[in-house]
Design a protein around this motif. Sequence first.
Motif, PDB file in Angstrom:
ATOM      1  N   LEU A 163       0.821  -1.331   0.006  1.00  0.00           N
ATOM      2  CA  LEU A 163       0.041  -0.060  -0.026  1.00  0.00           C
ATOM      3  C   LEU A 163       0.897   1.317   0.070  1.00  0.00           C
ATOM      4  O   LEU A 163       0.418   2.361  -0.640  1.00  0.00           O
ATOM      5  N   ASP A 164       1.949   1.171   0.620  1.00  0.00           N
ATOM      6  CA  ASP A 164       2.873   2.471   0.506  1.00  0.00           C
ATOM      7  C   ASP A 164       3.314   2.492  -0.708  1.00  0.00           C
ATOM      8  O   ASP A 164       3.294   3.727  -1.242  1.00  0.00           O
ATOM      9  N   SER A 165       3.815   1.311  -1.649  1.00  0.00           N
ATOM     10  CA  SER A 165       4.253   1.578  -2.855  1.00  0.00           C
ATOM     11  C   SER A 165       3.153   2.004  -3.762  1.00  0.00           C
ATOM     12  O   SER A 165       3.249   2.870  -4.673  1.00  0.00           O
ATOM     13  N   LEU A 166       1.944   1.440  -3.510  1.00  0.00           N
ATOM     14  CA  LEU A 166       0.787   1.802  -4.574  1.00  0.00           C
ATOM     15  C   LEU A 166       0.418   3.213  -4.366  1.00  0.00           C
ATOM     16  O   LEU A 166       0.242   3.820  -5.491  1.00  0.00           O
ATOM     17  N   GLY A 167       0.372   3.745  -3.054  1.00  0.00           N
ATOM     18  CA  GLY A 167      -0.099   4.992  -2.889  1.00  0.00           C
ATOM     19  C   GLY A 167       1.001   6.169  -3.624  1.00  0.00           C
ATOM     20  O   GLY A 167       0.616   6.894  -4.225  1.00  0.00           O
TER      21      GLY A 167
END
Length: 150
Positions: free
Chosen positions: A137-141
């Motif tokens: 989720l960090d990377s997707l965001g």
Amino acid sequence: MSTQRNTPADGFSYTLTRTLDAPVKAVWQAWTIADQYGRWAGAEPGSVAMDVRPGGAWKATMVTPDGSRFPLTGSYLDVDPDRRLVVGMDVPGRPDPAVMTVELAARDGDRTEIVVRQTSPTAEERDMSEQGSTMLLDSLGAFVAGAARS
């Protein structure tokens, strides 16, 4: 980000909720188009294949920061475009896949709330899955926020 954890009778689960700075369509495409997924999820270039439909298969070889490679495979259990994706992940030595549910909802104009849920048979597996999902989720965001600006 909000996180919920519980221990139901059938396993150990977590729920991660975030609001991303991108429209639902962009978040859905980042999660379901192989070249986009590969760029933000840490996959080896060219290793991602996705047949995004119920029963369709997926595969990717993930690369860790130290360069280790981990091939992953699975299938899509439920697909509701721009709303819900249920992904089965094959686990060596287990007859049933690990199941992750991703739900998307439009928020505040061009923002997206994403909710990721997973249940594991042990607390240790839940903790590892939650850590991996948090990193995803960090990377997707970051990926979708950068794409929205360009």
